[in-house]
Design an enzyme around this catalytic site. Structure first.
Site, PDB file in Angstrom:
ATOM      1  N   ARG A  51       0.865  -1.181   0.000  1.00 48.39           N
ATOM      2  CA  ARG A  51       0.000   0.000   0.000  1.00 48.39           C
ATOM      3  C   ARG A  51       0.897   1.224   0.000  1.00 48.39           C
ATOM      4  NH1 ARG A  51       2.403   1.744   3.572  1.00 48.39           N
ATOM      5  NH2 ARG A  51       0.832   3.356   3.795  1.00 48.39           N
ATOM      6  N   GLN A  95      -2.102   2.450   9.978  1.00 46.08           N
ATOM      7  CA  GLN A  95      -0.802   2.433   9.284  1.00 46.08           C
ATOM      8  C   GLN A  95       0.267   3.214  10.055  1.00 46.08           C
ATOM      9  OE1 GLN A  95      -3.750   3.002   7.831  1.00 46.08           O
ATOM     10  NE2 GLN A  95      -3.758   2.523   5.659  1.00 46.08           N
ATOM     11  N   ASP A 133      -1.784  10.631  -2.145  1.00 43.54           N
ATOM     12  CA  ASP A 133      -2.072   9.604  -3.162  1.00 43.54           C
ATOM     13  C   ASP A 133      -2.389  10.216  -4.512  1.00 43.54           C
ATOM     14  OD1 ASP A 133      -2.714   8.358  -0.417  1.00 43.54           O
ATOM     15  OD2 ASP A 133      -2.487   6.682  -1.801  1.00 43.54           O
ATOM     16  N   LYS A 170      -4.663  10.094   3.096  1.00 42.20           N
ATOM     17  CA  LYS A 170      -5.381   9.257   4.055  1.00 42.20           C
ATOM     18  C   LYS A 170      -6.392  10.057   4.858  1.00 42.20           C
ATOM     19  CE  LYS A 170      -5.154   5.755   4.369  1.00 42.20           C
ATOM     20  NZ  LYS A 170      -6.118   4.864   3.690  1.00 42.20           N
TER      21      LYS A 170
HETATM   22  O1  MRU Z   1      -4.437   3.289   2.253  1.00 41.06           O
HETATM   23  P1  MRU Z   1      -2.949   3.433   2.146  1.00 41.06           P
HETATM   24  O2  MRU Z   1      -2.205   2.835   3.288  1.00 41.06           O
HETATM   25  O3  MRU Z   1      -2.443   2.961   0.801  1.00 41.06           O
HETATM   26  O4  MRU Z   1      -2.736   4.999   2.211  1.00 41.06           O
HETATM   27  C1  MRU Z   1      -1.445   5.521   2.158  1.00 41.06           C
HETATM   28  C2  MRU Z   1      -1.407   6.987   2.290  1.00 41.06           C
HETATM   29  O5  MRU Z   1      -2.411   7.641   2.437  1.00 41.06           O
HETATM   30  C3  MRU Z   1      -0.060   7.637   2.159  1.00 41.06           C
HETATM   31  O6  MRU Z   1      -0.005   8.790   2.933  1.00 41.06           O
HETATM   32  C4  MRU Z   1       0.126   8.015   0.691  1.00 41.06           C
HETATM   33  O7  MRU Z   1      -0.015   6.900  -0.133  1.00 41.06           O
HETATM   34  C5  MRU Z   1       1.434   8.641   0.450  1.00 41.06           C
HETATM   35  S1  MRU Z   1       2.648   7.407   0.422  1.00 41.06           S
HETATM   36  C6  MRU Z   1       4.155   7.836   0.166  1.00 41.06           C
END
Ligand code: MRU
Length: 362
Positions: free
Chosen positions: A53, A201, A242, A253
């Site tokens: 992820r 996370q 993202d 997130k």
């Molecule tokens: O749902 P996830 O764990 O994939 O979300 C990850 C995030 O929101 C991170 O902050 C984002 O991907 C930036 S990663 C370098």
């Protein structure tokens, strides 16, 4: 980065050259398990179930998934099947579509028998480039930390949300890259780690990786950030993203927006670290145009953890039958973002700011 003194990336080519291997992030921090990706379906499921992820790591896995799909069927129909399967795994991180497109560009004009080799070569290149990009973001972000360190005594207190660490990329991370470089340089750092419900996370990944590198940190509940900022305990926020629009709106997130509001109210600088592969140049208005993933309600009503005996179990934390909604991301408008730490430098969070660093996108 290192786990127990051994260097790992999050994904790499399997020793037999026919697939990939990943660190299974769904098992961290309790178990360090290396999982094989031998088929297109393995790669798609790894992304869907969040064994991998984080936007750049999702992109890297999608690149290997394309290689695996092409190895299974190198025809145009096979290429399309791989694109379609991977594209529907997770909607928010734009790196996914970017990586699918990069592999497609690398193989489309080639004869079928040459496609798998070219796809693997490009997937490996994407991983190497991602590490270089993280290092560049780290160097640019480091200057911000150095400037704060020069003005105060004691540690620079940085708040981060979710995991934008090395586990979310191929290595080094986005938001954590400046932190690791500052730590390496001997700058005193302390990181406030938002636990990041519902999947935690922050607590299970960011704290794990900072701990493995000896970076002082403290896990806090998601709602503590505003209180800490009111009491002068946060010098700087750095988060990942993202999908960032060309106007500088930031999808990240769920809960990132609330941190940005609290930072704005308390004059705490709020930076977002992002590789150029996370910019969606096709959209401007993040609130209207960034697709927000909605995940299963059981992620909200249940929690997974380790019992003192070592068994990892999942328990209910809500009354049976209570409905729950699980919006996985939110959008922070550019006006709340102090700056965007990119691999080309720190940009103002605006279309003009980004275009100054990426003039080819005008
Ligand atoms: O749902 P996830 O764990 O994939 O979300 C990850 C995030 O929101 C991170 O902050 C984002 O991907 C930036 S990663 C370098």
């Amino acid at each position: 980065m290192n786990i127990n003194g051994k260097h790992y990336r999050t994904i790499w080519t399997a020793p037999n050259g026919r697939g990939a291997e990943i660190i299974d992030q769904a098992r961290l921090p309790h178990e360090i398990v290396i999982a094989p990706l031998d088929t297109l379906e393995d790669a798609a499921i790894a992304i869907e179930t969040m064994q991998v992820r984080g936007a750049p790591c999702i992109g890297a896995t999608a690149a290997y998934g394309m290689f695996l799909g092409i190895a299974e069927d190198p025809s145009d129909a096979g290429l399309e099947r791989a694109q379609t399967r991977l594209a529907k795994t997770r909607p928010t991180a734009v790196n996914l579509a970017w990586a699918i497109d990069e592999i497609t560009k690398a193989v489309a004009a080639l004869p079928e028998e040459e496609r798998a080799v070219a796809a693997l070569a490009r997937a490996e290149e994407i991983c190497d480039e991602d590490v270089e990009i993280s290092r560049a973001m780290g160097e640019h972000g480091l200057k911000l930390i150095e400037a704060i360190a020069a003005k105060k005594s004691g540690p620079v207190n940085i708040l981060t949300h979710c995991n934008a660490g090395w586990l979310a990329t191929v290595d080094l991370g986005t938001a954590t890259a400046p932190i690791y470089l500052a730590h390496e340089k001997g700058i005193e750092i302390h990181v406030w780690v938002d636990e990041t419900r519902p999947r935690n996370q922050g607590a299970s990944l960011t704290a794990f990786e900072l701990g493995a590198h000896g970076v002082p940190h403290t896990i806090i509940v998601d709602n503590a950030g505003g209180h800490l900022m009111q009491h002068g305990k946060v010098d700087l926020c750095i988060v990942g993203t993202d999908r960032t629009t060309r106007a500088g709106d930031v999808g990240n997130k769920i809960g990132t927006y609330l941190k940005a509001l609290a930072a704005h109210d308390n004059n705490v600088p709020f930076y977002v670290a992002l590789p150029n592969t996370t910019i969606d140049w096709s959209i401007r208005d993040g609130v209207k145009e960034i697709p927000i993933e909605e995940r299963g309600s059981q992620e909200v009503t249940q929690m997974t953890g380790r019992l003192p005996g070592g068994d990892v179990v999942t328990v209910d934390i809500a009354a049976a039958g209570s409905p729950a909604a699980n919006y996985a991301f939110d959008v922070t408008p550019a006006r709340l973002v102090t700056g965007l730490i990119t691999d080309r430098g720190v940009a103002e969070a605006s279309e003009e700011g980004l275009l100054k660093l990426f003039p080819e996108r005008r």
